[in-house]
Design an enzyme around this catalytic site. Structure first.
Site, short mmCIF file in Angstrom:
data_model
loop_
_atom_site.label_atom_id
_atom_site.label_comp_id
_atom_site.label_asym_id
_atom_site.label_seq_id
_atom_site.Cartn_x
_atom_site.Cartn_y
_atom_site.Cartn_z
N SER A 177 0.83 -1.19 0.00
CA SER A 177 0.00 0.00 0.00
C SER A 177 0.88 1.26 0.00
O SER A 177 1.68 1.45 -0.91
CB SER A 177 -0.97 -0.04 1.18
OG SER A 177 -1.98 0.93 1.05
N ASP A 280 -9.76 -4.80 -5.37
CA ASP A 280 -9.15 -3.59 -4.80
C ASP A 280 -9.68 -2.37 -5.55
O ASP A 280 -9.69 -2.33 -6.78
CB ASP A 280 -7.63 -3.68 -4.93
CG ASP A 280 -6.88 -2.61 -4.15
OD1 ASP A 280 -7.44 -1.53 -3.89
OD2 ASP A 280 -5.71 -2.86 -3.82
N HIS A 311 -7.90 -4.86 -1.17
CA HIS A 311 -6.69 -4.16 -0.76
C HIS A 311 -6.19 -4.75 0.56
O HIS A 311 -6.96 -5.03 1.47
CB HIS A 311 -7.01 -2.66 -0.57
CG HIS A 311 -5.80 -1.80 -0.49
ND1 HIS A 311 -5.08 -1.41 -1.60
CD2 HIS A 311 -5.16 -1.25 0.57
CE1 HIS A 311 -4.08 -0.64 -1.23
NE2 HIS A 311 -4.10 -0.54 0.08
#
Length: 344
Positions: A177, A280, A311
Protein backbone atom coordinates in the site's frame (compact mmCIF):
# COMPACT_ATOMS: atom_id res chain seq x y z
CA UNK A 1 -4.81 33.46 36.77
CA UNK A 2 -5.88 33.93 33.13
CA UNK A 3 -3.87 35.13 30.19
CA UNK A 4 -5.10 37.25 27.31
CA UNK A 5 -4.07 36.96 23.69
CA UNK A 6 -2.98 40.40 22.45
CA UNK A 7 -4.41 39.63 19.04
CA UNK A 8 -7.86 38.61 20.19
CA UNK A 9 -8.26 40.20 23.57
CA UNK A 10 -9.82 36.94 24.73
CA UNK A 11 -8.56 35.24 27.87
CA UNK A 12 -7.18 31.75 27.49
CA UNK A 13 -9.89 30.42 29.83
CA UNK A 14 -12.58 31.85 27.52
CA UNK A 15 -11.17 30.43 24.30
CA UNK A 16 -13.14 27.46 22.91
CA UNK A 17 -11.44 24.07 23.14
CA UNK A 18 -9.87 22.80 19.90
CA UNK A 19 -12.29 20.86 17.73
CA UNK A 20 -11.68 17.78 15.61
CA UNK A 21 -11.27 18.76 11.96
CA UNK A 22 -10.26 15.33 10.63
CA UNK A 23 -11.01 11.93 12.17
CA UNK A 24 -9.39 9.00 10.36
CA UNK A 25 -11.30 5.89 11.42
CA UNK A 26 -10.88 6.84 15.07
CA UNK A 27 -7.16 6.10 14.73
CA UNK A 28 -5.89 9.61 14.06
CA UNK A 29 -7.58 12.91 14.91
CA UNK A 30 -6.35 16.26 13.66
CA UNK A 31 -7.51 19.14 15.87
CA UNK A 32 -8.17 22.74 14.89
CA UNK A 33 -5.10 23.93 16.81
CA UNK A 34 -2.85 21.63 14.74
CA UNK A 35 -2.35 18.99 17.41
CA UNK A 36 -2.82 15.31 16.62
CA UNK A 37 -4.30 12.57 18.77
CA UNK A 38 -3.52 8.93 18.03
CA UNK A 39 -5.20 5.78 19.29
CA UNK A 40 -2.80 3.38 20.96
CA UNK A 41 -1.97 0.51 18.63
CA UNK A 42 -1.36 -3.09 19.63
CA UNK A 43 2.31 -3.91 19.04
CA UNK A 44 4.54 -6.97 18.99
CA UNK A 45 7.64 -6.15 21.06
CA UNK A 46 10.94 -8.03 21.47
CA UNK A 47 9.93 -9.15 24.96
CA UNK A 48 6.95 -10.93 23.39
CA UNK A 49 9.12 -13.40 21.46
CA UNK A 50 8.42 -16.95 22.70
CA UNK A 51 11.26 -19.17 23.87
CA UNK A 52 11.59 -22.05 21.33
CA UNK A 53 11.52 -25.60 22.58
CA UNK A 54 14.69 -27.67 22.33
CA UNK A 55 13.34 -29.98 19.62
CA UNK A 56 11.73 -27.25 17.46
CA UNK A 57 13.35 -26.20 14.17
CA UNK A 58 15.35 -22.96 14.36
CA UNK A 59 12.93 -20.02 14.17
CA UNK A 60 13.32 -16.75 12.31
CA UNK A 61 15.36 -14.44 14.52
CA UNK A 62 14.28 -10.82 14.80
CA UNK A 63 15.41 -7.71 16.57
CA UNK A 64 14.93 -3.93 16.39
CA UNK A 65 17.71 -1.58 15.26
CA UNK A 66 17.79 2.22 15.19
CA UNK A 67 18.67 3.43 11.70
CA UNK A 68 18.11 7.17 12.20
CA UNK A 69 19.07 8.64 15.56
CA UNK A 70 17.88 12.15 14.62
CA UNK A 71 14.24 11.05 14.50
CA UNK A 72 14.68 7.88 16.59
CA UNK A 73 13.52 5.69 13.70
CA UNK A 74 13.95 1.93 13.86
CA UNK A 75 13.67 -1.08 11.62
CA UNK A 76 13.01 -4.69 12.47
CA UNK A 77 15.56 -7.22 11.18
CA UNK A 78 14.24 -10.70 10.37
CA UNK A 79 16.82 -13.40 9.64
CA UNK A 80 15.87 -17.01 8.82
CA UNK A 81 18.01 -19.94 9.99
CA UNK A 82 21.53 -19.78 8.56
CA UNK A 83 22.23 -21.70 5.38
CA UNK A 84 25.24 -22.33 3.21
CA UNK A 85 24.78 -19.12 1.19
CA UNK A 86 23.96 -15.54 2.00
CA UNK A 87 20.41 -14.45 1.32
CA UNK A 88 18.84 -11.60 -0.63
CA UNK A 89 17.69 -8.60 1.38
CA UNK A 90 14.09 -7.38 1.25
CA UNK A 91 13.69 -3.79 2.46
CA UNK A 92 10.02 -3.55 3.40
CA UNK A 93 7.89 -0.47 4.12
CA UNK A 94 4.54 -1.00 5.85
CA UNK A 95 1.23 0.39 4.66
CA UNK A 96 -1.24 2.70 6.37
CA UNK A 97 -1.87 5.58 4.00
CA UNK A 98 1.25 7.36 5.32
CA UNK A 99 -0.83 8.16 8.42
CA UNK A 100 -0.91 5.00 10.55
CA UNK A 101 1.07 1.83 11.04
CA UNK A 102 4.30 0.41 12.42
CA UNK A 103 6.47 -2.61 11.70
CA UNK A 104 5.58 -3.74 15.23
CA UNK A 105 1.85 -4.07 14.52
CA UNK A 106 0.87 -7.77 14.55
CA UNK A 107 -0.20 -7.93 10.89
CA UNK A 108 3.04 -6.43 9.55
CA UNK A 109 5.17 -8.44 11.97
CA UNK A 110 3.46 -11.69 10.92
CA UNK A 111 3.77 -10.88 7.22
CA UNK A 112 7.49 -10.16 7.50
CA UNK A 113 8.10 -13.31 9.56
CA UNK A 114 6.54 -15.30 6.74
CA UNK A 115 8.50 -13.44 4.07
CA UNK A 116 11.78 -14.12 5.87
CA UNK A 117 11.01 -17.80 6.44
CA UNK A 118 9.49 -18.77 3.10
CA UNK A 119 11.26 -16.65 0.48
CA UNK A 120 13.75 -17.02 2.27
CA UNK A 121 15.36 -13.60 2.71
CA UNK A 122 16.74 -11.19 5.23
CA UNK A 123 13.85 -8.77 5.76
CA UNK A 124 14.34 -5.21 7.00
CA UNK A 125 10.92 -3.84 7.96
CA UNK A 126 11.15 -0.09 8.49
CA UNK A 127 9.20 2.52 10.36
CA UNK A 128 9.07 6.08 9.06
CA UNK A 129 7.55 9.38 10.17
CA UNK A 130 3.79 9.57 9.80
CA UNK A 131 1.41 12.27 8.63
CA UNK A 132 -0.21 14.61 9.47
CA UNK A 133 2.51 15.49 11.97
CA UNK A 134 5.09 14.82 9.26
CA UNK A 135 3.61 15.27 5.81
CA UNK A 136 5.23 13.93 2.68
CA UNK A 137 8.03 13.91 1.65
CA UNK A 138 9.09 13.10 5.24
CA UNK A 139 8.50 9.35 4.75
CA UNK A 140 10.60 9.37 1.57
CA UNK A 141 13.39 11.29 3.28
CA UNK A 142 13.35 8.61 5.99
CA UNK A 143 13.62 5.92 3.32
CA UNK A 144 16.74 7.66 2.04
CA UNK A 145 18.13 7.67 5.58
CA UNK A 146 17.49 3.94 5.79
CA UNK A 147 19.44 3.36 2.58
CA UNK A 148 22.28 5.49 3.94
CA UNK A 149 22.33 3.19 6.96
CA UNK A 150 22.21 0.12 4.71
CA UNK A 151 25.00 1.50 2.54
CA UNK A 152 27.15 1.88 5.67
CA UNK A 153 26.32 -1.69 6.70
CA UNK A 154 27.42 -3.00 3.30
CA UNK A 155 30.66 -1.04 3.47
CA UNK A 156 31.59 -1.96 7.04
CA UNK A 157 29.33 -4.98 7.77
CA UNK A 158 28.61 -3.43 11.14
CA UNK A 159 25.60 -5.49 12.23
CA UNK A 160 26.69 -9.10 12.85
CA UNK A 161 23.36 -10.55 11.68
CA UNK A 162 23.68 -8.78 8.33
CA UNK A 163 27.36 -9.61 8.02
CA UNK A 164 26.50 -13.29 8.49
CA UNK A 165 23.42 -13.56 6.27
CA UNK A 166 22.86 -10.60 3.93
CA UNK A 167 23.82 -10.48 0.27
CA UNK A 168 24.03 -6.74 -0.39
CA UNK A 169 24.30 -7.41 -4.11
CA UNK A 170 20.68 -8.63 -4.12
CA UNK A 171 18.59 -5.99 -2.38
CA UNK A 172 14.89 -5.71 -3.20
CA UNK A 173 12.86 -2.69 -2.17
CA UNK A 174 9.28 -3.54 -1.33
CA UNK A 175 6.22 -2.64 0.68
CA UNK A 176 2.46 -2.80 0.80
CA UNK A 177 0.00 0.00 0.00
CA UNK A 178 1.62 3.31 1.06
CA UNK A 179 4.81 1.34 1.72
CA UNK A 180 4.74 0.18 -1.91
CA UNK A 181 4.44 3.82 -2.98
CA UNK A 182 7.54 4.58 -0.91
CA UNK A 183 9.32 1.64 -2.57
CA UNK A 184 8.44 3.03 -6.02
CA UNK A 185 9.88 6.44 -5.17
CA UNK A 186 13.02 4.85 -3.70
CA UNK A 187 13.54 2.87 -6.92
CA UNK A 188 13.08 6.05 -8.97
CA UNK A 189 15.59 7.95 -6.83
CA UNK A 190 18.09 5.11 -7.14
CA UNK A 191 17.49 4.76 -10.88
CA UNK A 192 17.85 8.49 -11.50
CA UNK A 193 21.10 8.67 -9.53
CA UNK A 194 19.77 10.99 -6.81
CA UNK A 195 20.08 8.26 -4.15
CA UNK A 196 23.52 6.69 -3.94
CA UNK A 197 23.64 3.04 -2.87
CA UNK A 198 27.36 2.28 -2.80
CA UNK A 199 27.93 -1.45 -2.46
CA UNK A 200 24.17 -2.01 -2.18
CA UNK A 201 22.66 -3.15 -5.48
CA UNK A 202 18.91 -2.72 -5.86
CA UNK A 203 18.03 -5.80 -7.90
CA UNK A 204 14.26 -5.37 -8.00
CA UNK A 205 11.20 -3.56 -6.74
CA UNK A 206 8.19 -5.55 -5.45
CA UNK A 207 5.05 -3.48 -4.95
CA UNK A 208 2.10 -5.03 -3.13
CA UNK A 209 -1.13 -3.18 -4.05
CA UNK A 210 0.61 0.23 -4.24
CA UNK A 211 -1.27 3.23 -2.91
CA UNK A 212 -1.30 5.77 -5.73
CA UNK A 213 -3.76 8.61 -6.29
CA UNK A 214 -5.01 11.04 -8.88
CA UNK A 215 -7.71 13.62 -9.39
CA UNK A 216 -9.30 11.66 -12.24
CA UNK A 217 -11.32 8.76 -10.90
CA UNK A 218 -10.67 5.36 -12.44
CA UNK A 219 -13.55 2.98 -13.11
CA UNK A 220 -12.70 0.82 -10.10
CA UNK A 221 -12.43 3.87 -7.85
CA UNK A 222 -15.78 5.21 -9.03
CA UNK A 223 -17.37 1.81 -8.36
CA UNK A 224 -15.74 1.86 -4.91
CA UNK A 225 -16.37 -1.73 -3.79
CA UNK A 226 -17.09 -2.31 -0.12
CA UNK A 227 -13.54 -3.22 0.81
CA UNK A 228 -12.51 -4.33 4.29
CA UNK A 229 -9.80 -1.72 4.56
CA UNK A 230 -9.86 0.93 1.82
CA UNK A 231 -12.78 2.95 0.49
CA UNK A 232 -12.79 6.08 -1.63
CA UNK A 233 -13.64 8.49 1.25
CA UNK A 234 -10.90 6.97 3.43
CA UNK A 235 -8.39 7.14 0.56
CA UNK A 236 -9.19 10.79 -0.14
CA UNK A 237 -8.91 11.63 3.55
CA UNK A 238 -5.51 9.97 3.90
CA UNK A 239 -4.20 11.90 0.91
CA UNK A 240 -5.48 15.15 2.47
CA UNK A 241 -3.59 14.34 5.65
CA UNK A 242 -0.42 13.03 4.00
CA UNK A 243 0.31 15.36 1.08
CA UNK A 244 1.81 18.82 1.51
CA UNK A 245 -0.92 21.23 2.64
CA UNK A 246 -3.07 22.32 -0.29
CA UNK A 247 -1.67 19.74 -2.73
CA UNK A 248 -4.02 17.79 -4.99
CA UNK A 249 -3.97 14.05 -5.58
CA UNK A 250 -2.07 14.74 -8.81
CA UNK A 251 0.96 15.77 -6.76
CA UNK A 252 4.00 13.74 -7.98
CA UNK A 253 4.22 12.00 -4.61
CA UNK A 254 0.70 10.62 -5.12
CA UNK A 255 0.43 10.25 -8.89
CA UNK A 256 3.63 9.00 -10.58
CA UNK A 257 2.14 9.88 -13.98
CA UNK A 258 0.43 13.14 -13.03
CA UNK A 259 0.68 16.37 -15.07
CA UNK A 260 3.63 17.62 -13.01
CA UNK A 261 5.33 14.28 -12.36
CA UNK A 262 8.84 13.77 -13.74
CA UNK A 263 9.11 11.55 -16.81
CA UNK A 264 10.43 8.05 -16.10
CA UNK A 265 11.65 7.29 -19.63
CA UNK A 266 15.31 7.85 -18.78
CA UNK A 267 15.19 6.38 -15.26
CA UNK A 268 17.09 3.09 -14.93
CA UNK A 269 14.49 1.24 -12.92
CA UNK A 270 15.22 -2.34 -11.84
CA UNK A 271 12.72 -5.10 -12.69
CA UNK A 272 9.38 -4.24 -11.10
CA UNK A 273 6.76 -6.65 -9.79
CA UNK A 274 3.28 -5.30 -9.04
CA UNK A 275 0.64 -7.38 -7.23
CA UNK A 276 -2.99 -6.50 -6.55
CA UNK A 277 -6.40 -8.01 -5.92
CA UNK A 278 -9.10 -7.61 -8.54
CA UNK A 279 -11.53 -6.35 -5.86
CA UNK A 280 -9.15 -3.59 -4.80
CA UNK A 281 -10.54 -0.12 -5.43
CA UNK A 282 -7.11 0.80 -6.80
CA UNK A 283 -6.78 -2.10 -9.25
CA UNK A 284 -7.39 0.00 -12.38
CA UNK A 285 -4.82 2.57 -11.26
CA UNK A 286 -2.37 -0.23 -10.51
CA UNK A 287 -2.92 -1.82 -13.92
CA UNK A 288 -2.34 1.55 -15.55
CA UNK A 289 0.86 2.05 -13.55
CA UNK A 290 2.34 -1.24 -14.80
CA UNK A 291 1.25 -0.51 -18.38
CA UNK A 292 2.70 3.01 -18.31
CA UNK A 293 6.04 1.70 -17.04
CA UNK A 294 6.20 -0.82 -19.85
CA UNK A 295 5.12 1.77 -22.41
CA UNK A 296 8.38 3.67 -21.85
CA UNK A 297 10.04 0.88 -23.82
CA UNK A 298 12.83 -0.06 -21.47
CA UNK A 299 10.98 -1.01 -18.32
CA UNK A 300 10.06 -4.53 -17.26
CA UNK A 301 7.02 -4.34 -15.01
CA UNK A 302 5.11 -7.53 -14.37
CA UNK A 303 1.61 -7.55 -12.95
CA UNK A 304 -0.01 -10.33 -10.92
CA UNK A 305 -3.71 -9.86 -10.12
CA UNK A 306 -5.39 -12.16 -7.59
CA UNK A 307 -9.09 -12.95 -8.12
CA UNK A 308 -11.49 -12.16 -5.30
CA UNK A 309 -8.92 -10.26 -3.25
CA UNK A 310 -9.20 -6.72 -1.94
CA UNK A 311 -6.69 -4.16 -0.76
CA UNK A 312 -4.27 -5.42 1.88
CA UNK A 313 -4.94 -9.13 1.42
CA UNK A 314 -1.36 -10.19 2.10
CA UNK A 315 -1.05 -8.32 5.40
CA UNK A 316 -4.64 -8.82 6.54
CA UNK A 317 -4.44 -12.59 6.03
CA UNK A 318 -0.73 -13.51 5.81
CA UNK A 319 -1.57 -17.21 6.29
CA UNK A 320 -4.33 -17.18 3.68
CA UNK A 321 -4.34 -19.05 0.37
CA UNK A 322 -3.88 -15.93 -1.78
CA UNK A 323 -1.03 -14.69 0.42
CA UNK A 324 0.63 -18.10 0.11
CA UNK A 325 0.35 -18.04 -3.68
CA UNK A 326 1.73 -14.50 -3.81
CA UNK A 327 4.68 -15.52 -1.67
CA UNK A 328 5.52 -18.96 -3.07
CA UNK A 329 4.64 -18.54 -6.75
CA UNK A 330 5.21 -14.85 -7.43
CA UNK A 331 7.55 -13.24 -4.91
CA UNK A 332 9.87 -16.22 -4.44
CA UNK A 333 10.43 -16.53 -8.17
CA UNK A 334 10.95 -12.78 -8.51
CA UNK A 335 13.48 -12.59 -5.67
CA UNK A 336 15.39 -15.79 -6.36
CA UNK A 337 14.90 -16.24 -10.06
CA UNK A 338 14.79 -12.69 -11.35
CA UNK A 339 11.37 -13.14 -12.97
CA UNK A 340 7.84 -13.01 -11.69
CA UNK A 341 4.62 -14.72 -12.62
CA UNK A 342 3.20 -13.81 -16.03
CA UNK A 343 1.13 -10.64 -16.09
CA UNK A 344 -2.56 -11.32 -15.95
Amino acid sequence: MSTTSPASGVSASEMPPPRVVEDLLGLVQLLSDGTVKRAQARLVLPDDEPVPSADAPPPVRWKDVVYDETYNLSLRVFVPPAGAEKLPVLVYFHGGGFCVGSFAMPEFHAACLRLAAELPAVVLSADYRLAPEHRLPAALDDAESLFSWLRAQAAATGDPWLAESADFGRVFVSGDSAGASIAHHVAVRVGSGSLATGAVRVAGCALLYPYFGGERRTTSEAACPADKILTLPVSDQMWRLALPAGASRDHPLANPFGPNSPALDSVALPPVLVAAGDRDMLVDRIREYAARLNATGNKRAELAVFPGQGHGFFTLEPDGEAAGELLRVVLRRFVHGGTAAPAS
